[in-house]
Design a protein around this motif. Structure first.
Motif, PDB file in Angstrom:
ATOM      1  N   ASN A  17       0.798  -1.221   0.000  1.00  0.00           N
ATOM      2  CA  ASN A  17       0.000   0.000   0.000  1.00  0.00           C
ATOM      3  C   ASN A  17       0.832   1.274   0.000  1.00  0.00           C
ATOM      4  O   ASN A  17       0.294   2.368   0.209  1.00  0.00           O
ATOM      5  N   ILE A  18       2.110   1.131  -0.244  1.00  0.00           N
ATOM      6  CA  ILE A  18       3.000   2.277  -0.455  1.00  0.00           C
ATOM      7  C   ILE A  18       3.418   2.287  -1.915  1.00  0.00           C
ATOM      8  O   ILE A  18       3.980   1.302  -2.413  1.00  0.00           O
ATOM      9  N   ASP A  19       3.148   3.359  -2.632  1.00  0.00           N
ATOM     10  CA  ASP A  19       3.636   3.480  -4.010  1.00  0.00           C
ATOM     11  C   ASP A  19       5.154   3.570  -3.978  1.00  0.00           C
ATOM     12  O   ASP A  19       5.719   4.512  -3.409  1.00  0.00           O
ATOM     13  N   SER A  20       5.819   2.603  -4.606  1.00  0.00           N
ATOM     14  CA  SER A  20       7.283   2.628  -4.625  1.00  0.00           C
ATOM     15  C   SER A  20       7.799   2.260  -6.012  1.00  0.00           C
ATOM     16  O   SER A  20       8.713   1.453  -6.156  1.00  0.00           O
ATOM     17  N   GLY A  21       7.200   2.870  -7.037  1.00  0.00           N
ATOM     18  CA  GLY A  21       7.764   2.743  -8.371  1.00  0.00           C
ATOM     19  C   GLY A  21       9.198   3.242  -8.367  1.00  0.00           C
ATOM     20  O   GLY A  21       9.576   4.102  -7.561  1.00  0.00           O
ATOM     21  N   SER A  22      10.009   2.722  -9.264  1.00  0.00           N
ATOM     22  CA  SER A  22      11.441   3.029  -9.248  1.00  0.00           C
ATOM     23  C   SER A  22      11.724   4.525  -9.232  1.00  0.00           C
ATOM     24  O   SER A  22      12.704   4.983  -8.620  1.00  0.00           O
ATOM     25  N   TYR A  23      10.869   5.316  -9.915  1.00  0.00           N
ATOM     26  CA  TYR A  23      11.089   6.757  -9.980  1.00  0.00           C
ATOM     27  C   TYR A  23      10.272   7.520  -8.934  1.00  0.00           C
ATOM     28  O   TYR A  23      10.282   8.752  -8.915  1.00  0.00           O
ATOM     29  N   THR A  24       9.579   6.803  -8.061  1.00  0.00           N
ATOM     30  CA  THR A  24       8.871   7.447  -6.949  1.00  0.00           C
ATOM     31  C   THR A  24       9.773   7.353  -5.728  1.00  0.00           C
ATOM     32  O   THR A  24       9.582   6.523  -4.830  1.00  0.00           O
ATOM     33  N   ALA A  25      10.796   8.203  -5.699  1.00  0.00           N
ATOM     34  CA  ALA A  25      11.844   8.094  -4.678  1.00  0.00           C
ATOM     35  C   ALA A  25      11.287   8.225  -3.272  1.00  0.00           C
ATOM     36  O   ALA A  25      11.719   7.523  -2.350  1.00  0.00           O
ATOM     37  N   GLU A  26      10.317   9.100  -3.089  1.00  0.00           N
ATOM     38  CA  GLU A  26       9.755   9.288  -1.750  1.00  0.00           C
ATOM     39  C   GLU A  26       9.106   8.004  -1.253  1.00  0.00           C
ATOM     40  O   GLU A  26       9.276   7.602  -0.093  1.00  0.00           O
ATOM     41  N   GLY A  27       8.365   7.315  -2.131  1.00  0.00           N
ATOM     42  CA  GLY A  27       7.733   6.065  -1.739  1.00  0.00           C
ATOM     43  C   GLY A  27       8.736   4.959  -1.485  1.00  0.00           C
ATOM     44  O   GLY A  27       8.616   4.191  -0.521  1.00  0.00           O
ATOM     45  N   VAL A  28       9.746   4.851  -2.350  1.00  0.00           N
ATOM     46  CA  VAL A  28      10.795   3.849  -2.135  1.00  0.00           C
ATOM     47  C   VAL A  28      11.452   4.089  -0.779  1.00  0.00           C
ATOM     48  O   VAL A  28      11.734   3.141  -0.028  1.00  0.00           O
ATOM     49  N   HIS A  48      20.899   7.872  -2.095  1.00  0.00           N
ATOM     50  CA  HIS A  48      21.010   8.329  -3.478  1.00  0.00           C
ATOM     51  C   HIS A  48      21.106   9.849  -3.484  1.00  0.00           C
ATOM     52  O   HIS A  48      20.276  10.535  -2.877  1.00  0.00           O
ATOM     53  N   ARG A  49      22.124  10.390  -4.150  1.00  0.00           N
ATOM     54  CA  ARG A  49      22.348  11.830  -4.161  1.00  0.00           C
ATOM     55  C   ARG A  49      21.705  12.467  -5.387  1.00  0.00           C
ATOM     56  O   ARG A  49      21.556  11.816  -6.431  1.00  0.00           O
ATOM     57  N   PRO A  50      21.341  13.763  -5.287  1.00  0.00           N
ATOM     58  CA  PRO A  50      20.733  14.441  -6.441  1.00  0.00           C
ATOM     59  C   PRO A  50      21.593  14.401  -7.693  1.00  0.00           C
ATOM     60  O   PRO A  50      21.068  14.352  -8.806  1.00  0.00           O
ATOM     61  N   ASP A  51      22.930  14.393  -7.526  1.00  0.00           N
ATOM     62  CA  ASP A  51      23.788  14.380  -8.712  1.00  0.00           C
ATOM     63  C   ASP A  51      23.863  12.996  -9.345  1.00  0.00           C
ATOM     64  O   ASP A  51      24.523  12.810 -10.364  1.00  0.00           O
ATOM     65  N   GLN A  52      23.162  12.007  -8.753  1.00  0.00           N
ATOM     66  CA  GLN A  52      23.136  10.653  -9.310  1.00  0.00           C
ATOM     67  C   GLN A  52      21.803  10.356  -9.988  1.00  0.00           C
ATOM     68  O   GLN A  52      21.422   9.206 -10.139  1.00  0.00           O
ATOM     69  N   GLU A  53      21.089  11.382 -10.403  1.00  0.00           N
ATOM     70  CA  GLU A  53      19.784  11.175 -11.028  1.00  0.00           C
ATOM     71  C   GLU A  53      19.891  10.232 -12.218  1.00  0.00           C
ATOM     72  O   GLU A  53      20.870  10.256 -12.967  1.00  0.00           O
ATOM     73  N   ALA A  84      17.845   9.066 -15.638  1.00  0.00           N
ATOM     74  CA  ALA A  84      16.787   9.493 -16.556  1.00  0.00           C
ATOM     75  C   ALA A  84      16.090  10.753 -16.036  1.00  0.00           C
ATOM     76  O   ALA A  84      14.883  10.921 -16.186  1.00  0.00           O
ATOM     77  N   GLY A  85      16.879  11.634 -15.403  1.00  0.00           N
ATOM     78  CA  GLY A  85      16.345  12.902 -14.942  1.00  0.00           C
ATOM     79  C   GLY A  85      15.542  12.829 -13.664  1.00  0.00           C
ATOM     80  O   GLY A  85      14.888  13.798 -13.284  1.00  0.00           O
ATOM     81  N   ALA A  86      15.579  11.704 -12.974  1.00  0.00           N
ATOM     82  CA  ALA A  86      14.784  11.555 -11.761  1.00  0.00           C
ATOM     83  C   ALA A  86      15.645  11.015 -10.622  1.00  0.00           C
ATOM     84  O   ALA A  86      16.532  10.194 -10.847  1.00  0.00           O
ATOM     85  N   PRO A  87      15.374  11.452  -9.391  1.00  0.00           N
ATOM     86  CA  PRO A  87      16.089  10.878  -8.244  1.00  0.00           C
ATOM     87  C   PRO A  87      15.585   9.466  -7.972  1.00  0.00           C
ATOM     88  O   PRO A  87      14.452   9.112  -8.326  1.00  0.00           O
ATOM     89  N   ASP A 132      16.096  -0.024  -7.065  1.00  0.00           N
ATOM     90  CA  ASP A 132      16.034   0.290  -8.497  1.00  0.00           C
ATOM     91  C   ASP A 132      16.171  -0.922  -9.401  1.00  0.00           C
ATOM     92  O   ASP A 132      16.529  -0.790 -10.566  1.00  0.00           O
ATOM     93  N   GLU A 133      15.839  -2.115  -8.897  1.00  0.00           N
ATOM     94  CA  GLU A 133      16.006  -3.329  -9.699  1.00  0.00           C
ATOM     95  C   GLU A 133      15.184  -3.294 -10.974  1.00  0.00           C
ATOM     96  O   GLU A 133      15.613  -3.794 -12.021  1.00  0.00           O
ATOM     97  N   GLU A 134      13.987  -2.698 -10.909  1.00  0.00           N
ATOM     98  CA  GLU A 134      13.089  -2.723 -12.060  1.00  0.00           C
ATOM     99  C   GLU A 134      13.579  -1.868 -13.228  1.00  0.00           C
ATOM    100  O   GLU A 134      13.042  -1.964 -14.331  1.00  0.00           O
ATOM    101  N   ILE A 135      14.570  -1.026 -13.010  1.00  0.00           N
ATOM    102  CA  ILE A 135      15.131  -0.238 -14.109  1.00  0.00           C
ATOM    103  C   ILE A 135      16.596  -0.605 -14.364  1.00  0.00           C
ATOM    104  O   ILE A 135      17.354   0.175 -14.933  1.00  0.00           O
TER     105      ILE A 135
END
Length: 407
Positions: A31-42, A65-70, A72-75, A165-168
């Motif tokens: 019940n937590i959204d944790s898509g690979s690009y949903t950093a807050e949920g992960v 994960h640091r901001p400079d390691q984005e 595909a443009g996403a943390p 980030d396994e799914e990507i």
């Protein structure tokens, strides 16, 4: 102390007593959204994993994960690693066991609210329920019952990885997992068992990449002969790439995305192909990727050029003699628990590919049975949860000491 190597069936009782709590933990994660690009949920899932490690007395590392390691443009989210020391040193035959699970899913933000965790007819449903949230929870449960309730410590170390980030393709966590592989003796993947209960003894490798084609734009009606069509060149390359399917045993190639041009009255000066190649063996993988390089470099439309930009690559996880031995150990534990398990090769790649590529003996599919991963009907077989978690715990007990070191 109960020895789960001699009596793995003992594990079933404590796990049945914990089953309600286990499923509640799975529900909380689903019940937590944790898509690979949903950093807050992960990271909400990572917080729960970190808290559980800390409650259990594990040594915990959180790789942020640091901001400079984005990517595909996403943390991306953080990686959480728990380490538990055993009582038998490596020098005395103790093994270091690496468990691999992932916290991310393929689903967009809002999916958990749209179709939250639910149970119907012996199955649980929800985004990521079997890929891989049940795997995460059952990894904790197996080690806690083995080490806490059974008091088992005849191993050198157990490490549980919760990757974000396994799914990507694990762009952030892969170097960390490779480093951990070098510090361990066996890896066990906590992806779901196949729908028939089979373990995973081999996974195809995957290379996902982009081909960027450049041409020359001119007015398509006034000076068409002076133009260089990137779309036409890309079309030739797409046909050639698709022809790689089946050229070597176990090789597939898919041009999944084709984009190009800007207007119907302009000869296209840009086109892009997004492609993936999969192969069952390293030899076939290398042959296929060599041919991909030739196709990209070759020119059919005079004046066109192309370049390949890699996205991610997982080498194949091949069924070696060491993997076969791990399968045999798991099958022996399953029989003592009262059921049989087979083995299967799969076309999907994951973090088990990464550890296998380093030479670390790796087996996967040790989580409960599930199916329809990545889709709206993803399910978890509830009847498999306790037996499969007992299988995982029993296997860890068997693997804790080298066979030639005694027990």
């Amino acid at each position: 102390m109960t020895d789960p190597r001699a009596e793995p069936s003992w594990l079933l009782g404590p796990l049945r007593a914990r089953e309600d709590g286990l499923l509640a933990a799975v529900e909380e994660l689903v019940n937590i959204d944790s898509g690979s690009y949903t950093a807050e949920g992960v990271n909400r899932v990572a917080d729960l994993c970190q808290a559980r490690f800390e409650r259990g007395g594990w040594e915990v590392e959180r790789h942020r994960h640091r901001p400079d390691q984005e990517w595909a443009g996403a943390p991306l989210g953080d990686m959480v690693v728990g380490r538990r020391a055993g009582a038998r040193p490596v020098a005395e035959g103790g093994r270091r066991l690496l468990l691999l699970a992932h916290m991310d899913t393929v689903f967009d933000e809002g999916t958990a609210a749209a179709r939250p965790f639910r149970v119907k007819d012996g199955r649980a449903y929800g985004p990521g329920v079997t890929d891989d949230k049940a795997g995460v929870v059952c990894g904790f449960e197996a080690v806690e019952v083995l080490c806490g309730e059974a008091g088992f410590d005849d191993f050198a170390a157990i490490t549980l990885v919760c990757s974000p980030d396994e799914e990507i393709g694990s762009p952030f966590s892969r170097p960390l997992i490779e480093a951990l592989a070098g510090e361990h003796d066996v890896a066990v993947g906590l992806e779901a068992a196949r729908t028939n209960g089979a373990l995973v003894s081999a996974r195809k490798g995957i290379s996902a990449f982009t081909v960027e084609v450049a041409g020359k734009a001119v007015h398509a009606g006034v000076r068409p002969d002076e133009g260089v069509s990137a779309v036409l060149e890309a079309a030739h390359k797409a046909v050639a790439l698709q022809a790689l399917n089946g050229r070597w045993p176990g090789v597939s190639c898919n041009v999944g995305v084709f984009r190009g041009g800007s207007r119907t009255n302009v000869v296209a000066d840009r086109a892009t192909l997004q492609v993936e190649v999969r192969a069952a063996t390293t030899a076939a993988f290398d042959q296929a990727m060599d041919e991909v390089g030739r196709i990209v470099a070759a020119t059919t439309v005079e004046g066109a050029t192309a370049r390949m930009a890699p996205a991610h690559r997982h080498p194949p996880m091949e069924r070696t003699g060491a993997v076969a031995a791990l399968v045999a150990e798991a099958q022996a534990v399953a029989r003592e628990l009262g059921f049989e398990v087979g083995e299967a090769a799969t076309g999907g790649a994951g973090d088990a590919n990464t550890t296998a590529a380093t030479g670390l003996p790796t087996i996967d599919g040790l989580a409960p049975v599930g199916g329809e991963a990545h889709g709206p009907d993803e399910w978890l077989d509830l009847a498999s949860v306790v037996p499969r978690t007992a299988l995982l715990a029993g296997l860890l007990a068997r693997l804790g000491v080298r066979g030639d070191a005694g027990t």
